[in-house]
Design an enzyme around this catalytic site. Structure first.
Site, PDB file in Angstrom:
ATOM      1  N   LYS A 146      13.021  -2.276 -14.155  1.00 37.28           N
ATOM      2  CA  LYS A 146      12.191  -3.375 -14.850  1.00 37.28           C
ATOM      3  C   LYS A 146      12.966  -4.692 -15.540  1.00 37.28           C
ATOM      4  CE  LYS A 146       8.243  -4.680 -13.924  1.00 37.28           C
ATOM      5  NZ  LYS A 146       7.488  -4.864 -12.915  1.00 37.28           N
ATOM      6  N   ALA A 150       3.884  -6.249  -8.116  1.00 35.50           N
ATOM      7  CA  ALA A 150       4.338  -5.651  -6.999  1.00 35.50           C
ATOM      8  C   ALA A 150       5.586  -4.339  -8.193  1.00 35.50           C
ATOM      9  CB  ALA A 150       4.774  -5.633  -5.817  1.00 35.50           C
ATOM     10  N   LEU A 188       0.540  -1.080   0.315  1.00 31.05           N
ATOM     11  CA  LEU A 188       0.292  -0.046   0.370  1.00 31.05           C
ATOM     12  C   LEU A 188       1.212   1.048  -0.012  1.00 31.05           C
ATOM     13  CD1 LEU A 188      -3.111  -1.179   2.649  1.00 31.05           C
ATOM     14  CD2 LEU A 188      -3.479  -1.350  -0.096  1.00 31.05           C
ATOM     15  N   THR A 235       7.447  -4.863 -19.322  1.00 36.08           N
ATOM     16  CA  THR A 235       6.902  -3.682 -19.724  1.00 36.08           C
ATOM     17  C   THR A 235       7.304  -3.632 -20.741  1.00 36.08           C
ATOM     18  OG1 THR A 235       6.848  -1.031 -19.711  1.00 36.08           O
ATOM     19  CG2 THR A 235       8.857  -2.497 -18.307  1.00 36.08           C
ATOM     20  N   ASP A 236       7.156  -2.940 -22.143  1.00 36.22           N
ATOM     21  CA  ASP A 236       8.115  -2.751 -22.734  1.00 36.22           C
ATOM     22  C   ASP A 236       8.963  -1.988 -23.139  1.00 36.22           C
ATOM     23  OD1 ASP A 236       6.474  -0.276 -23.338  1.00 36.22           O
ATOM     24  OD2 ASP A 236       5.262  -0.515 -24.766  1.00 36.22           O
ATOM     25  N   GLU A 237       9.062  -0.829 -21.811  1.00 30.55           N
ATOM     26  CA  GLU A 237      10.105   0.135 -21.832  1.00 30.55           C
ATOM     27  C   GLU A 237      11.530  -0.405 -21.577  1.00 30.55           C
ATOM     28  OE1 GLU A 237       9.039   3.290 -19.098  1.00 30.55           O
ATOM     29  OE2 GLU A 237       6.938   3.720 -19.603  1.00 30.55           O
ATOM     30  N   TYR A 272      13.520   3.718 -14.453  1.00 30.23           N
ATOM     31  CA  TYR A 272      12.254   2.900 -14.238  1.00 30.23           C
ATOM     32  C   TYR A 272      12.599   1.713 -14.984  1.00 30.23           C
ATOM     33  CZ  TYR A 272       7.114   0.787 -15.484  1.00 30.23           C
ATOM     34  OH  TYR A 272       7.086  -0.122 -15.830  1.00 30.23           O
ATOM     35  N   SER A 273      12.970   1.832 -16.000  1.00 31.72           N
ATOM     36  CA  SER A 273      13.191   0.630 -17.334  1.00 31.72           C
ATOM     37  C   SER A 273      14.277  -0.321 -16.743  1.00 31.72           C
ATOM     38  CB  SER A 273      12.645   1.253 -19.084  1.00 31.72           C
ATOM     39  OG  SER A 273      13.415   1.893 -18.659  1.00 31.72           O
ATOM     40  N   GLY A 298      15.283  12.589 -20.736  1.00 33.77           N
ATOM     41  CA  GLY A 298      15.323  11.136 -21.427  1.00 33.77           C
ATOM     42  C   GLY A 298      13.741  10.725 -22.142  1.00 33.77           C
ATOM     43  N   GLU A 355       7.470  -0.220  -8.204  1.00 33.58           N
ATOM     44  CA  GLU A 355       7.197   1.535  -8.712  1.00 33.58           C
ATOM     45  C   GLU A 355       6.966   1.408 -10.312  1.00 33.58           C
ATOM     46  OE1 GLU A 355       6.931   3.927  -6.988  1.00 33.58           O
ATOM     47  OE2 GLU A 355       7.474   3.125  -4.469  1.00 33.58           O
ATOM     48  N   SER A 356       6.190   2.127 -10.327  1.00 32.89           N
ATOM     49  CA  SER A 356       5.824   2.125 -12.135  1.00 32.89           C
ATOM     50  C   SER A 356       6.346   2.763 -12.610  1.00 32.89           C
ATOM     51  CB  SER A 356       4.914   1.553 -12.086  1.00 32.89           C
ATOM     52  OG  SER A 356       3.295   2.471 -12.092  1.00 32.89           O
ATOM     53  N   PRO A 367      -0.605  19.541 -18.750  1.00 41.55           N
ATOM     54  CA  PRO A 367       0.778  19.299 -19.160  1.00 41.55           C
ATOM     55  C   PRO A 367       1.309  18.501 -19.899  1.00 41.55           C
ATOM     56  CG  PRO A 367       0.422  18.187 -16.876  1.00 41.55           C
ATOM     57  CD  PRO A 367      -1.160  18.130 -17.641  1.00 41.55           C
TER      58      PRO A 367
END
Ligand code: NAD
Ligand code: DAU
Length: 361
Positions: free
Chosen positions: A171, A87, A40, A142-144, A167-168, A300, A89-90, A222
């Protein structure tokens, strides 16, 4: 549909995609026990699961995947026979500001789960009669991780990894570790890499729910840079249907790309959303578009993602059930019909739901 009993751990089930997956599995597989492990964080919201929280085959466990001792005890206690790991951080923007959170949760957290599964699933260690053939560690990715495309081509399952944001990169590290545990220790693993999801219950920091929320409240929307970056969009329920298929029928040790062949520049997407919002809110055409505000680009910022999902379609028979136009209209309807959810998320009230609901029991 399988009627074998299973005891499944879904991590991150209080988040956006995880809550759709938990709901699908709880409803579709009443003979499975669905354990939802979630810490959470700001992104976890148990209000996403209100409708199934009292189901007899559902259990919520509050806990942190970065805590190895806790994870080991949890596996020992509940003896899960499969893990679907979401789970994380996305959010890319947060990873640029605070990369370490991503390293801990996305990499260390994944390794903790891999270690616990490896220990529990040693031959002869589990008592569940059918579990040895059912053990699976499913990494939802992810695809990233594939990097950024120019204007041609698609990511396939064999595209080399080239992650470009914290992030990527986190992952990608986790995906490599999952495959390494499969290769080195024989852990039964599968990985799927999906494009940008949208739909109900998405936290309004991501582009589509952020824009819906801002337009609704007449606030600026934005647009990073020139709005020319391209993302490939998939309705979240189509993603969880694909996860269901890969979980049950995917080939162990393999990778499946998931995407809907729905590429849009950010500006085209937002303009389309603006006209839907004008219509649904009964505002004069062009009102929402006046809220668009070009802002400094993301550091980036990857230009384009595009997934070739022909493998999962050809081998497992998956295809998206909605067009992007249908999915977007449905998503707008959901947010406009669920003002209370949005209001709780934006005010922070959703963070009290766990104490209110679970501590009174
Ligand atoms: P989300 O941010 O909405 O949810 C993440 C969940 O993980 C939250 O409920 C959060 O509380 C939980 N969590 C975070 N840290 C934790 C920890 N240390 N211990 C236990 N729980 C923790 O994310 P999402 O958009 O639903 O994405 C879910 C997964 O799917 C992620 O692994 C993400 O990389 C992947 N993915 C997302 C997309 C997308 O478009 N959103 C696309 C492809 C893949
Ligand atoms: O591709 C899959 C990934 O999609 C997932 O792995 C991530 O978890 C998920 O967050 C998503 O990442 P993106 O960075 O693509 O999503 P986001 O909604 O943050 O941004 C979508 C595009 O819109 C991107 O090009 C940046 C741009 N953008 C985003 C925000 C939040 C804006 O122009 N303005 C904004 O305010």
């Amino acid at each position: 549909m399988s009627d074998i009993q299973r005891n499944i751990l879904i991590t991150g089930g209080a988040g956006f995609i995880g809550s759709h997956l938990v709901r699908r599995f709880v409803k579709r597989y009443p003979h499975y026990i669905i354990n939802n492990l979630d810490n959470l964080t700001y992104a976890g919201n148990l209000e996403n699961l209100r409708d199934i929280e009292t189901a007899s085959n559902y259990r919520f466990i509050k806990g942190d995947i970065t805590d190895a001792a806790f994870i080991n005890q949890l596996f020992e206690k509940h003896r899960f026979d499969a893990v679907i790991h979401l789970a994380a951080e996305s959010h890319v923007d947060r990873s640029i500001v605070s990369p370490m959170d991503f390293i801990f949760t996305n990499i260390v957290g994944t390794v903790n789960l891999l270690n616990a599964a490896k220990t529990l699933w040693q031959p002869g260690k589990t008592e569940h009669a059918t579990s040895e053939i059912n053990h699976l560690f499913y990494q939802v990715s992810t695809d990233e991780v594939y990097g950024s495309l120019d204007h041609g081509g698609y990511f396939t399952e064999t595209t080399p990894y080239d992650p470009r944001s914290p992030y990527s990169a986190s992952k990608a590290s986790a995906d490599h570790l999952v495959r390494a545990y499969g290769h080195t220790y024989g852990l039964p693993v599968v990985v799927s890499n999906c494009s940008n999801n949208y739909g109900a219950y998405q936290f309004p920091e991501k582009l589509i729910p952020l824009a819906i929320n801002n337009i609704r409240s007449n606030k600026a929307v934005p647009i990073y840079g020139k709005g020319e970056n391209i993302r490939d969009w998939l309705w979240v329920e189509d993603h969880v249907a694909a996860i269901d298929l890969v979980f049950h029928n995917g080939k162990r040790g393999d990778t499946y790309n998931i995407g809907g062949f729905n590429e849009r520049t950010n500006i085209d997407l937002i303009m389309q959303l603006c006209s839907i919002m004008d219509e649904k809110l009964g505002r004069p055409a062009g009102s929402s578009a006046k809220l668009l505000t070009y802002v400094k680009d993301r550091a980036g910022h990857d230009l384009r993602y595009a997934i070739d999902s022909s493998r999962i379609t050809n081998e497992l028979g998956w295809k998206p059930s909605l067009t992007f136009e249908e999915g977007l209209a449905k998503t707008v309807d959901w947010y406009l019909a669920n003002e209370e959810w949005l209001q709780h998320v934006t005010s922070g009230d959703y963070q009290h739901y766990y104490e209110q609901q679970y501590h009174k029991r």
